[in-house]
Design a protein around this motif. Sequence first.
Motif, PDB file in Angstrom:
ATOM      1  N   THR A   1       0.823  -1.215   0.000  1.00 16.80           N
ATOM      2  CA  THR A   1       0.000   0.000   0.000  1.00 16.80           C
ATOM      3  C   THR A   1       0.861   1.271   0.000  1.00 16.80           C
ATOM      4  O   THR A   1       0.328   2.376   0.078  1.00 16.80           O
ATOM      5  CB  THR A   1      -0.943   0.051   1.224  1.00 16.80           C
TER       6      THR A   1
ATOM      7  N   GLU B   1      -0.411   5.182  -0.096  1.00 18.98           N
ATOM      8  CA  GLU B   1      -0.310   6.050   1.077  1.00 18.98           C
ATOM      9  C   GLU B   1       0.625   7.237   0.823  1.00 18.98           C
ATOM     10  O   GLU B   1       0.442   8.314   1.380  1.00 18.98           O
ATOM     11  CB  GLU B   1       0.072   5.239   2.316  1.00 18.98           C
TER      12      GLU B   1
ATOM     13  N   ARG C   1      10.040   9.047   1.682  1.00 20.13           N
ATOM     14  CA  ARG C   1      10.116   7.940   0.725  1.00 20.13           C
ATOM     15  C   ARG C   1       9.046   6.887   0.982  1.00 20.13           C
ATOM     16  O   ARG C   1       8.782   6.510   2.114  1.00 20.13           O
ATOM     17  CB  ARG C   1      11.505   7.297   0.823  1.00 20.13           C
ATOM     18  N   PHE C   2       8.461   6.431  -0.096  1.00 24.36           N
ATOM     19  CA  PHE C   2       7.454   5.368  -0.016  1.00 24.36           C
ATOM     20  C   PHE C   2       7.814   4.220  -0.944  1.00 24.36           C
ATOM     21  O   PHE C   2       8.435   4.422  -1.964  1.00 24.36           O
ATOM     22  CB  PHE C   2       6.078   5.920  -0.383  1.00 24.36           C
TER      23      PHE C   2
ATOM     24  N   TYR D   1       2.930   6.473  10.443  1.00 24.56           N
ATOM     25  CA  TYR D   1       2.174   6.328   9.205  1.00 24.56           C
ATOM     26  C   TYR D   1       2.497   4.958   8.617  1.00 24.56           C
ATOM     27  O   TYR D   1       3.469   4.306   9.025  1.00 24.56           O
ATOM     28  CB  TYR D   1       2.581   7.459   8.244  1.00 24.56           C
ATOM     29  N   GLU D   2       1.724   4.549   7.647  1.00 24.48           N
ATOM     30  CA  GLU D   2       1.899   3.235   7.011  1.00 24.48           C
ATOM     31  C   GLU D   2       1.926   2.119   8.077  1.00 24.48           C
ATOM     32  O   GLU D   2       1.179   2.155   9.038  1.00 24.48           O
ATOM     33  CB  GLU D   2       3.164   3.212   6.142  1.00 24.48           C
TER      34      GLU D   2
ATOM     35  N   ALA E   1      -4.460   5.437   8.338  1.00 24.69           N
ATOM     36  CA  ALA E   1      -3.587   4.256   8.323  1.00 24.69           C
ATOM     37  C   ALA E   1      -3.963   3.307   9.457  1.00 24.69           C
ATOM     38  O   ALA E   1      -3.920   2.082   9.307  1.00 24.69           O
ATOM     39  CB  ALA E   1      -2.127   4.676   8.443  1.00 24.69           C
TER      40      ALA E   1
ATOM     41  N   ARG F   1      -7.390   1.561   8.690  1.00 25.65           N
ATOM     42  CA  ARG F   1      -7.156   0.584   7.625  1.00 25.65           C
ATOM     43  C   ARG F   1      -6.613  -0.737   8.205  1.00 25.65           C
ATOM     44  O   ARG F   1      -6.911  -1.820   7.721  1.00 25.65           O
ATOM     45  CB  ARG F   1      -6.130   1.178   6.652  1.00 25.65           C
ATOM     46  N   ARG F   2      -5.793  -0.601   9.261  1.00 23.29           N
ATOM     47  CA  ARG F   2      -5.131  -1.774   9.821  1.00 23.29           C
ATOM     48  C   ARG F   2      -5.690  -2.206  11.168  1.00 23.29           C
ATOM     49  O   ARG F   2      -5.110  -3.067  11.832  1.00 23.29           O
ATOM     50  CB  ARG F   2      -3.630  -1.475   9.953  1.00 23.29           C
TER      51      ARG F   2
ATOM     52  N   ARG G   1      12.051   4.168   8.202  1.00 18.50           N
ATOM     53  CA  ARG G   1      11.231   3.255   7.424  1.00 18.50           C
ATOM     54  C   ARG G   1      11.762   1.829   7.449  1.00 18.50           C
ATOM     55  O   ARG G   1      12.855   1.597   7.859  1.00 18.50           O
ATOM     56  CB  ARG G   1      11.086   3.756   5.974  1.00 18.50           C
TER      57      ARG G   1
END
Lengths: 117, 130, 108
Positions: A16, A20, A116-117, B41-42, B82, B85-86, B130
Motif C-alpha cells: 500500500t 499512502e 520515501r514510499f 504512518y503506514e 492508516a 485501515r489496519r 522506514r
Amino acid sequence: MQKTLILFSSSAYETTSAKEGLDLALVLGTFEQPVSLAFSGEGVSLLLESQSPEKEHGKHLYKLLDGLEFYDIDDVYALQSDIELYNSKHALWEGVTSLDQNAWAKMLQTHSQIIRF
Amino acid sequence: MKYALLVTGHPTQSKACHSALAFAKCIHAHPEHELLGIFFYEESVAVANCFANPPRDEYNLLAQWEDFHKTATCPLYICIAAGIRRGILNEAESKRHELDGQNCSNSFQLEGLGTWVELNSQADKVVQFR
Amino acid sequence: MQPKYENLALDEEGYLLNLEDWNESLAEEIATIEGVSLTQAHWEIIHLLRKFYKEFEVSPAMRPLVKAVAKKLGADKGKSIYLMTLFPGSPPKLSAKIAGLPKPANCL
C-alpha cells in the motif's frame, strides 16, 4: 519557501506504500504546501500508461496522476536510468519529466524534506 | 533545532520504531533541540496496538514508547486513516465504526494527515524511519 | 416527495455504503435528510463531483474542488463562497454525501 518531495521507490501495487504516499502528497497539496513527486526504482511502475489494476489491487493509482493539477502538484520527475531498467517499451504518463543522474541529484537538493514510499 | 519524526516501518518487520525511539530519546536529552512530534504512518501504526504482547522475557517496544511518553512532552500521533485501515482504534473510532473493543494505547493519539503537514511545515528537520 | 429513508444504506456518518446504488432520486433523499433542496446549481456540482471521482478515483477536498469547479464551470462558480451557499458547512463533505461518493479525506 520549503518544498517537500514525495519519492516513490516501491512497486505501485505490491504494497500500500504508493497509495499512502499519494494520499500524503494530496493532503500536502490540499494544505497549500509546495510538493513534488519523484519516481525511481520499481516506483516508476506507477507511471505506466498501460496499467490495468484489478479490484484486489486497490485504487487505480495512474488515474490520479491526471488529477494532480487540482492539488497544485505540477512537478513530477522520474529517474531516466530506472525508466530504462524497469520499463523499456511501454509509454509513461505524459506529465512526467525524466532526469539523468546529475539532474536528479540537483532536483533532490531543491527540496527541504524528502519522504520515501 | 526543531525536529519532527515520521515513522513508516512495521514494528516487527523493521527496526524503524526502535531507531525512532532511540533518536527521540537523544533529542529529548539535548535541551537545545526540540521534538515537535512523532507521526506514525503506514505499517508503523501497529506499534500502538496494546493487544500485541511479546513474550514476557522479550523486549516490549510498546512499553518502551509508553515510558518515553511519560517523560517526554512531545505528542505521539497515529495516522487515523492508516490506523483504521489496519485495525488500530481508540474508543471514539471504535464507536464510530460500530466495532467492539479498542486497542490503541493511550499514549498515542489518532490524528489526520493534516497534523503531519503541520509538523512538516514547522520543523527545521524532518527525519523518516522506514 | 416523501423520503424513503429505510431504502438507504448509509454509513454511520450518512455516506452511501454502496457507491453503485446511487441514482438521482437517491441523491434527492440524501439531500432531504441533510436539509438541502437541490436546484440546478446543486446538480451541476454533483455531476461534476461524480465525474471527478470517476476520472481520478478520489473525492476532492475543498481546494481541489474549487479548482475543478473553476476549470469546468468558470471562475464565478469556482469560489469557496459559492460552494458554501449551495452546500453549507463543509461543501466537499456535504456534496460528496449527496453525490454518493466516499467522504473526502482530511477535510477542513
